[in-house]
Design an enzyme around this catalytic site. Sequence first.
Site, PDB file in Angstrom:
ATOM      1  N   GLY A  18       1.297  -0.938   0.206  1.00 46.77           N
ATOM      2  CA  GLY A  18      -0.366   0.156   0.001  1.00 46.77           C
ATOM      3  C   GLY A  18       0.562   1.469  -0.241  1.00 46.77           C
ATOM      4  CB  ALA A  19       4.777   1.887  -0.861  1.00 50.85           C
ATOM      5  CB  SER A 149      -8.759   2.042  11.638  1.00 52.07           C
ATOM      6  OG  SER A 149      -9.671   2.486  11.707  1.00 52.07           O
ATOM      7  CE1 TYR A 162     -10.992   0.328   6.473  1.00 53.27           C
ATOM      8  CE2 TYR A 162     -11.741   1.819   9.059  1.00 53.27           C
ATOM      9  CZ  TYR A 162     -10.844   1.156   7.842  1.00 53.27           C
ATOM     10  OH  TYR A 162     -10.270   2.430   8.035  1.00 53.27           O
ATOM     11  CB  SER A 165     -11.525  -5.800   7.053  1.00 52.68           C
ATOM     12  OG  SER A 165     -11.611  -3.874   7.450  1.00 52.68           O
TER      13      SER A 165
END
Length: 266
Positions: A18-19, A149, A162, A165
Amino acid sequence: MPIFSTEALRDKHVLITGATGGIGYETAKLLVKMGARVTVTGRNQEKLEQLEKELLQTASKEQVFVQRADLAKQEERENLVGQAEKQLGFISGLVNSAGIGGGNLVEELDEETLDRVMNLNFKYTLLLTQAVYRKMLEKQEGAIVNLASLSGLRGTHGGTAYAASKFAVVGWTQSMALEAIEHGIRVNAVCPGYVDTEMAWNGIRRRAEKNGISFEEGMKNAASEIPSGRLSTPEEVANTIAFLLTDAAGNIVGESLKISGGSVMR
């Protein structure tokens, strides 16, 4: 102001997924300044090329390897790990920054969205980690940082997919940490709240539209709900990730560090 030594990650090779996103992008830039060799990956070739240019402003070509990969495809995951080690040596650090937002109210949530969010945020990330972890087991060393998160610590209205996950990421982090530390490998997670990135902007924009207000008003409202009065920056999250990769975090195991301006205290 730099807070880390330019030698802090010398002789380390860190793979960053995810860079091309805000947090992964800034993490890559920071790690090369700390002396690390970095492999960066994502699906957006244009952004990867831009990141490579920025990295080479402060790093040598021997420090940077760039490869586009779709983590949903087993052959691309395996090829990514194989090529990264071929180019830069043993992968001693992994930053799982790849992920997406999305979801809906439970009664409106469709299976396609649920699969997409769960697969990329959890399943494919875990499978990539498995490939890297097996190499770490051979060396009996390594550090892994998962991007979770605040939604992995508490639910949000309309955030079932979300949050589920990210709860999975936190649970996996804690479980894997117990196994990995027996082999000298540390596994931790970071749990940002709102970060000043495109993913957060999209979420705030959707929320603003539902409330019939402008995006600008939505941004102000989001900031006002945070005790510190502002969103976190990608650089602040990158600093925390970098710390967890260093020897200074040597006895931090299975933690989920919050970066939220005080939004969640527990």
